[in-house]
Design a protein around this motif. Structure first.
Motif, mmCIF file in Angstrom:
data_model
loop_
_atom_site.group_PDB
_atom_site.id
_atom_site.type_symbol
_atom_site.label_atom_id
_atom_site.label_comp_id
_atom_site.label_asym_id
_atom_site.label_seq_id
_atom_site.Cartn_x
_atom_site.Cartn_y
_atom_site.Cartn_z
ATOM 1 N N ARG A 110 0.837 -1.202 0.000
ATOM 2 C CA ARG A 110 0.000 0.000 0.000
ATOM 3 C C ARG A 110 0.876 1.257 0.000
ATOM 4 O O ARG A 110 0.630 2.214 -0.747
ATOM 5 N N ARG A 158 -1.807 8.604 4.351
ATOM 6 C CA ARG A 158 -3.222 8.807 4.037
ATOM 7 C C ARG A 158 -3.562 8.220 2.670
ATOM 8 O O ARG A 158 -4.590 7.558 2.497
ATOM 9 N N ALA A 159 -2.687 8.443 1.702
ATOM 10 C CA ALA A 159 -2.946 7.917 0.356
ATOM 11 C C ALA A 159 -2.932 6.399 0.329
ATOM 12 O O ALA A 159 -3.674 5.764 -0.439
ATOM 13 N N ASN A 161 -4.124 4.314 2.267
ATOM 14 C CA ASN A 161 -5.320 3.676 2.791
ATOM 15 C C ASN A 161 -6.588 4.055 2.035
ATOM 16 O O ASN A 161 -7.698 3.871 2.540
ATOM 17 N N GLN A 162 -6.408 4.531 0.807
ATOM 18 C CA GLN A 162 -7.552 4.874 -0.021
ATOM 19 C C GLN A 162 -8.066 3.645 -0.778
ATOM 20 O O GLN A 162 -7.310 2.712 -1.066
ATOM 21 N N ASP A 164 -8.770 3.133 -3.837
ATOM 22 C CA ASP A 164 -8.158 2.820 -5.128
ATOM 23 C C ASP A 164 -6.923 1.939 -4.969
ATOM 24 O O ASP A 164 -6.607 1.133 -5.859
#
Length: 212
Positions: A110, A158-159, A161-162, A164
């Protein structure tokens, strides 16, 4: 690491955050080794999002590696990649995240995909810096490398865990299954599929044959 950083990193070490993780690991069980790519697998490979392409940027990748950061030979393969790229300025080498060893693998994948999305030019340095670490790799270790490379690890966290990112990982599982890959590192080199680590000499032979 400060209290804020620890708070941000903590979810990446908890299974609750990776609700899709168990499904990804279960789905990753793929059929037996296949030595030739099928048209269906080729189509999935070409459409695969989240591919990191290193080396020649305007060239279709001749090599695609399926990666799990906790696979036994991943670090060796990462440094093999560096040697291949250093020796051939025309070579494009793609990396696809297909974590399956454990939840730490998913966490780190991730983070890697977030780095790629946010700072694609920095991905290669991040990737090799992660390979230079020792021991098991999880989200916290990957974020520490992000920070050491001068990237904003809060934004990367933060990104990472998106939704997408989960979608990309799910498609990576589907690709591994279509390629009939059981073990990573695994490679698509030209029309050949190699499941399990191939040493540098073998990769050079396969690359030379595929480039003809």
């Amino acid at each position: 690491m400060g209290a804020r950083a620890e708070q941000l990193c903590r979810p990446l070490t908890r299974r609750g955050l990776l609700a899709a993780g168990a499904g990804l690991l279960a789905a990753a069980a793929s059929p037996a080794f296949a030595d030739a790519i099928t048209p269906e697998a080729r189509k999935l490979l070409e459409a695969m999002p989240g591919k990191a392409v290193l080396g020649a940027q305007k060239t279709k990748p001749l090599v695609t590696e399926l990666v799990d950061f906790n696979a036994p030979d991943w670090r060796r393969s990462a440094f093999d990649m560096r040697e291949l790229l250093a020796g051939d300025a025309k070579l494009a080498y793609a990396i696809v995240q297909t974590p399956r060893v454990d939840v730490g693998s998913i966490e780190a994948a991730r983070v890697a995909l977030a780095v790629l999305a946010m700072q694609p030019a920095k991905f290669g340095d991040f990737y090799l810096a992660l390979a230079a670490t020792s021991g098991d790799i999880d989200g916290v270790k990957a974020l520490n490398v992000v920070r050491s490379e001068g990237l904003d690890h809060y934004k990367v966290f933060r990104a990472a865990n998106q939704p997408d990112i989960t979608d990309i990982l799910t498609q990576g599982v589907a690709l591994a299954a279509a390629l009939r890959v059981l073990d990573t590192p695994a490679y698509v080199i030209g029309a050949d599929v190699v499941s399990g680590y191939a040493d540098l000499a073998r990769k050079r032979t396969l690359v030379a044959a595929a480039a003809r």
